[in-house]
Structure formats: structure tokens, C-alpha cells
Scaffold this motif. Structure first.
Motif, PDB file in Angstrom:
ATOM      1  N   GLY A  84     -16.470  -3.807   5.686  1.00 40.19           N
ATOM      2  CA  GLY A  84     -16.171  -3.446   6.991  1.00 40.19           C
ATOM      3  C   GLY A  84     -14.840  -3.256   7.519  1.00 40.19           C
ATOM      4  N   SER A  85     -14.543  -2.243   8.413  1.00 45.42           N
ATOM      5  CA  SER A  85     -13.110  -2.065   8.824  1.00 45.42           C
ATOM      6  C   SER A  85     -13.257  -1.213  10.041  1.00 45.42           C
ATOM      7  CB  SER A  85     -12.421  -0.924   7.612  1.00 45.42           C
ATOM      8  OG  SER A  85     -13.135  -0.131   7.586  1.00 45.42           O
ATOM      9  N   ARG A  86     -12.138  -1.209  10.989  1.00 43.36           N
ATOM     10  CA  ARG A  86     -11.855  -0.605  12.009  1.00 43.36           C
ATOM     11  C   ARG A  86     -10.868   0.317  12.032  1.00 43.36           C
ATOM     12  NH1 ARG A  86     -14.423  -3.451  16.834  1.00 43.36           N
ATOM     13  NH2 ARG A  86     -15.174  -5.287  16.094  1.00 43.36           N
ATOM     14  N   HIS A  87     -11.164   1.458  12.701  1.00 43.08           N
ATOM     15  CA  HIS A  87     -10.081   2.411  12.689  1.00 43.08           C
ATOM     16  C   HIS A  87     -10.058   3.267  13.927  1.00 43.08           C
ATOM     17  CE1 HIS A  87     -10.164   2.298   8.155  1.00 43.08           C
ATOM     18  NE2 HIS A  87     -11.573   1.994   8.275  1.00 43.08           N
ATOM     19  N   GLN A  88      -8.632   3.560  14.291  1.00 40.26           N
ATOM     20  CA  GLN A  88      -8.534   4.296  15.453  1.00 40.26           C
ATOM     21  C   GLN A  88      -8.544   5.987  15.626  1.00 40.26           C
ATOM     22  OE1 GLN A  88      -7.511   2.691  18.514  1.00 40.26           O
ATOM     23  NE2 GLN A  88      -8.206   0.712  17.205  1.00 40.26           N
ATOM     24  N   HIS A  89      -8.826   6.262  16.593  1.00 39.31           N
ATOM     25  CA  HIS A  89      -9.248   7.903  16.725  1.00 39.31           C
ATOM     26  C   HIS A  89      -7.853   8.478  16.421  1.00 39.31           C
ATOM     27  CE1 HIS A  89      -9.798  11.550  19.337  1.00 39.31           C
ATOM     28  NE2 HIS A  89     -10.180  11.889  18.250  1.00 39.31           N
ATOM     29  N   GLY A  90      -7.745   9.360  15.406  1.00 36.93           N
ATOM     30  CA  GLY A  90      -6.802  10.164  14.951  1.00 36.93           C
ATOM     31  C   GLY A  90      -6.357   9.593  13.635  1.00 36.93           C
ATOM     32  N   SER A  91      -6.567   8.352  13.209  1.00 32.47           N
ATOM     33  CA  SER A  91      -6.307   8.060  11.863  1.00 32.47           C
ATOM     34  C   SER A  91      -7.102   8.780  10.847  1.00 32.47           C
ATOM     35  CB  SER A  91      -6.446   6.236  11.894  1.00 32.47           C
ATOM     36  OG  SER A  91      -7.778   6.250  12.099  1.00 32.47           O
ATOM     37  N   ILE A  92      -6.418   8.592   9.675  1.00 37.74           N
ATOM     38  CA  ILE A  92      -7.208   9.306   8.541  1.00 37.74           C
ATOM     39  C   ILE A  92      -7.169   8.322   7.379  1.00 37.74           C
ATOM     40  CG2 ILE A  92      -6.900  11.001   6.685  1.00 37.74           C
ATOM     41  CD1 ILE A  92      -5.457  12.830   8.878  1.00 37.74           C
ATOM     42  N   ILE A  93      -8.503   8.129   6.693  1.00 39.08           N
ATOM     43  CA  ILE A  93      -8.627   7.627   5.481  1.00 39.08           C
ATOM     44  C   ILE A  93      -8.646   8.626   4.509  1.00 39.08           C
ATOM     45  CG2 ILE A  93     -10.330   6.247   4.182  1.00 39.08           C
ATOM     46  CD1 ILE A  93     -11.348   5.105   6.814  1.00 39.08           C
ATOM     47  N   ALA A  94      -7.439   8.544   3.702  1.00 37.54           N
ATOM     48  CA  ALA A  94      -7.056   9.241   2.586  1.00 37.54           C
ATOM     49  C   ALA A  94      -8.147   9.549   1.593  1.00 37.54           C
ATOM     50  CB  ALA A  94      -5.949   9.067   1.850  1.00 37.54           C
ATOM     51  N   PRO A  95      -8.431  10.834   0.877  1.00 37.24           N
ATOM     52  CA  PRO A  95      -9.223  11.103  -0.072  1.00 37.24           C
ATOM     53  C   PRO A  95      -9.303  10.080  -1.195  1.00 37.24           C
ATOM     54  CG  PRO A  95      -8.147  12.994   0.535  1.00 37.24           C
ATOM     55  CD  PRO A  95      -7.815  12.010   1.109  1.00 37.24           C
ATOM     56  N   HIS A  96     -10.656   9.343  -1.667  1.00 38.33           N
ATOM     57  CA  HIS A  96     -10.402   8.194  -2.523  1.00 38.33           C
ATOM     58  C   HIS A  96     -12.168   8.237  -2.970  1.00 38.33           C
ATOM     59  CE1 HIS A  96     -12.185   6.610   1.154  1.00 38.33           C
ATOM     60  NE2 HIS A  96     -12.775   5.737   0.560  1.00 38.33           N
ATOM     61  N   SER A  97     -12.148   7.276  -3.926  1.00 41.83           N
ATOM     62  CA  SER A  97     -13.677   7.316  -4.652  1.00 41.83           C
ATOM     63  C   SER A  97     -13.808   5.766  -4.974  1.00 41.83           C
ATOM     64  CB  SER A  97     -13.837   7.978  -5.637  1.00 41.83           C
ATOM     65  OG  SER A  97     -12.933   7.847  -6.880  1.00 41.83           O
TER      66      SER A  97
ATOM     67  N   PRO B  45     -11.784   9.560  11.564  1.00 41.44           N
ATOM     68  CA  PRO B  45     -12.712   8.753  12.685  1.00 41.44           C
ATOM     69  C   PRO B  45     -12.377  10.189  13.986  1.00 41.44           C
ATOM     70  CG  PRO B  45     -11.131   7.138  11.762  1.00 41.44           C
ATOM     71  CD  PRO B  45     -10.851   8.482  11.064  1.00 41.44           C
ATOM     72  N   LEU B  46     -13.363  10.283  14.403  1.00 39.63           N
ATOM     73  CA  LEU B  46     -13.395  11.226  15.732  1.00 39.63           C
ATOM     74  C   LEU B  46     -13.286  10.394  17.107  1.00 39.63           C
ATOM     75  CD1 LEU B  46     -15.963  14.058  14.526  1.00 39.63           C
ATOM     76  CD2 LEU B  46     -13.378  13.882  14.314  1.00 39.63           C
ATOM     77  N   SER B  47     -13.366   9.285  16.969  1.00 38.09           N
ATOM     78  CA  SER B  47     -13.248   8.409  17.996  1.00 38.09           C
ATOM     79  C   SER B  47     -12.953   7.012  17.589  1.00 38.09           C
ATOM     80  CB  SER B  47     -14.723   8.300  18.656  1.00 38.09           C
ATOM     81  OG  SER B  47     -15.592   7.568  18.048  1.00 38.09           O
ATOM     82  N   GLU B  48     -12.597   5.637  18.062  1.00 39.93           N
ATOM     83  CA  GLU B  48     -12.670   4.735  17.723  1.00 39.93           C
ATOM     84  C   GLU B  48     -13.970   4.159  17.194  1.00 39.93           C
ATOM     85  OE1 GLU B  48     -11.885   0.007  19.269  1.00 39.93           O
ATOM     86  OE2 GLU B  48     -11.774   1.680  20.792  1.00 39.93           O
ATOM     87  N   VAL B  49     -13.598   3.547  15.935  1.00 41.20           N
ATOM     88  CA  VAL B  49     -14.620   3.648  14.687  1.00 41.20           C
ATOM     89  C   VAL B  49     -14.522   2.208  14.254  1.00 41.20           C
ATOM     90  CG1 VAL B  49     -15.264   4.208  12.687  1.00 41.20           C
ATOM     91  CG2 VAL B  49     -14.967   6.105  14.304  1.00 41.20           C
ATOM     92  N   ARG B  50     -16.048   1.718  14.089  1.00 38.14           N
ATOM     93  CA  ARG B  50     -16.190   0.597  13.293  1.00 38.14           C
ATOM     94  C   ARG B  50     -17.037   1.077  11.936  1.00 38.14           C
ATOM     95  NH1 ARG B  50     -18.386  -4.032  16.392  1.00 38.14           N
ATOM     96  NH2 ARG B  50     -20.470  -2.804  16.060  1.00 38.14           N
ATOM     97  N   LEU B  51     -16.543   0.733  10.969  1.00 41.96           N
ATOM     98  CA  LEU B  51     -17.552   1.051   9.754  1.00 41.96           C
ATOM     99  C   LEU B  51     -17.861  -0.336   9.176  1.00 41.96           C
ATOM    100  CD1 LEU B  51     -14.976   3.390   7.525  1.00 41.96           C
ATOM    101  CD2 LEU B  51     -16.892   3.988   9.302  1.00 41.96           C
ATOM    102  N   SER B  52     -19.063  -0.107   8.918  1.00 49.16           N
ATOM    103  CA  SER B  52     -20.004  -1.333   8.475  1.00 49.16           C
ATOM    104  C   SER B  52     -20.714  -0.675   7.060  1.00 49.16           C
ATOM    105  CB  SER B  52     -21.246  -1.832   9.325  1.00 49.16           C
ATOM    106  OG  SER B  52     -20.540  -2.129  10.835  1.00 49.16           O
TER     107      SER B  52
END
Length: 254
Positions: A16-29, A72-79
Motif C-alpha cells: 500500500g502507498s499514498r500519492h499526491q495529485h501531480g506526482s509520478i511513479i516512474a516506469p518500473h516492473s 495519480p489524477l487526484s490524491e490517491v491511495r493504492l491498495s
């Protein structure tokens, strides 16, 4: 040791993680398959060949070793849950949207909470975690899936056109207008769409509209509002297009 630690034999691992609108999670695998679920907010996921907008009622299944970036296109919580590679093999080698039933959603949220329980020092049963893993994986295998990605080109001229179409989906210009803008012929542009995306210009636009419509539906927008936002003359025309692609009317899907 809790069984959700990074062991190759573990069926599922939570992340799980939280991300702000406008942030970017770089390409990964990952070396595991991933059920990428935003329990709050909407995300855009891009691989080398496709783009997905993942609304809250869906998750994206990503097989192991497929590189992907997340916006993220808004404030996001990834589960998220990561699935052991050999077990995930039965799901195939392509990404697709998974419909999150109420049961699957609650199981995934509960599974992600186990990390917090461990950090607070409260004991929990390993049998509980094993049960959650088996139930989640079984629900994923039985869930409805939707092959409604947006095929993404590599040709820079076509990328420019596609990016503008996503930003302004209500303004689906004639191919001649686009060809003048990027300095090529409409026939060349038509061939490029087929070659780069596997779809005609019109089919690509409809696929893009379906994906965008899912996000609008998740936000609770009316069918009339969605139709207008996507450039349709009336709600009936939009609903007919949507049903052709998904087999459900927008209202029933909603």
C-alpha cells in the motif's frame, strides 16, 4: 515471521502507498504479477503499448515483468497485491481491467491492513492471512474483466494527436485537420493509426471514449453529461456506442 514477508513461496504480498495529485511513479516492473488498485482516487497507467485510466470500481491486472508507470489524477491511495508469478500464470500475459466486487475490495483492503497491524505490535493469526490470500486470488480469477485499454502509438506525430484527443475528447477533429497540423497526408495518418494502434481512427476514438466514460461514471456523472463531455449529440448515441463495446448500457454498468 509473518508469512507475507518477501518469500518466493508466498502467494500474495500486500503493498500500500499514498500519492499526491501531480506526482509520478516512474516506469518500473515487478517479479510478481500485480493487482493495482486505487482504493481512493483515479490513476493513469501506461505501458509501452497501452494506456489505462483505472477508476475506483476497477483494478488493473499487470503480469510480472511488464514495465509500467503510474500517474495519480487526484490524491490517491493504492491498495495493491502482488501475486506469485507461477500462480498468476493462469491469468495470461496481458494487462486488463478487473471489476472490483464489494467482496474483492474489502478483502484487498483487509489484506493491506495487516502491515499496519504488524507495525503496531498487535498479534494476528497466520491462518487469517493464508485465508485472505486464497480468497483474494480466487476472487480475482472469477472477476469480470474488461479489455478496454487505449492502444498507444510510438510514432511521435501520432503521439501528439492522441495526447490532444485525450485532453479534448469532445473535439474529435477530421483527419484532414490533424494531417495539416502534423504535416502529413490524411491517408498517411490513417495508415499510421492502423499500424501503430491496430485500430482505425474512428475505432481508436471510441475505445478512448469508453475508457474516459468509466472514469466519469465512477465520479457519479449523469449519462447526459458524459455524452456531452465526449462530443456526442445526445445520450442515446453515446449509450449505444458504450454498449457495443462492453455489452452493458452505461446506466447498468454504473
Amino acid at each position: 515471521m509473518p508469512i507475507h514477508s518477501n518469500l518466493a513461496s508466498t502467494l500474495l504480498i500486500s503493498m500500500g502507498s499514498r500519492h499526491q495529485h501531480g506526482s509520478i511513479i516512474a516506469p518500473h516492473s515487478h517479479d510478481r504479477a500485480q493487482l493495482l488498485y486505487a482504493s481512493k482516487g483515479t490513476i493513469r497507467v501506461q505501458t509501452a503499448d497501452h494506456i489505462w485510466l483505472v477508476p475506483p470500481q476497477c483494478a488493473l491486472w499487470i503480469p510480472a515483468f511488464i514495465e509500467h508507470g503510474v500517474t495519480p489524477l487526484s490524491e490517491v491511495r493504492l491498495s495493491t497485491v502482488l501475486v506469485e508469478q507461477s500462480a498468476a500464470y493462469v491469468m495470461g500475459e496481458k494487462c486488463f481491467l478487473v471489476r472490483m466486487t464489494n467482496l474483492l475490495k474489502e478483502l484487498v483492503l483487509r489484506f493491506n491492513q495487516l502491515d499496519m497491524i504488524e507495525k503496531t505490535g498487535s498479534p494476528y493469526s497466520e491462518d487469517l492471512e493464508k485465508s485472505l490470500q486464497l480468497l483474494i486470488f480466487d476472487e480475482i480469477k472469477q472477476a469480470l474483466t474488461y479489455p478496454i485499454e487505449i492502444p498507444w502509438p510510438k510514432d511521435k506525430r501520432l503521439v501528439l494527436v492522441c495526447e490532444q484527443l485525450i485532453l479534448h475528447p469532445e473535439q474529435c477533429k477530421d483527419l484532414n485537420i490533424w494531417s495539416d497540423r502534423i504535416g502529413t497526408s490524411s491517408r498517411t495518418l490513417m495508415r499510421l493509426f492502423r499500424k501503430e494502434t491496430g485500430l482505425s481512427y474512428r475505432a481508436w476514438i471510441q475505445q478512448m471514449h469508453v475508457v474516459l466514460a468509466l472514469d466519469f461514471l465512477a465520479q457519479g456523472e449523469t449519462i447526459s453529461y458524459i455524452a456531452k463531455s465526449l462530443g456526442y449529440t445526445n445520450a442515446s448515441a453515446f449509450s449505444a456506442m458504450f454498449k457495443r463495446h462492453l455489452g452493458y448500457s452505461p446506466q447498468k454498468f454504473k
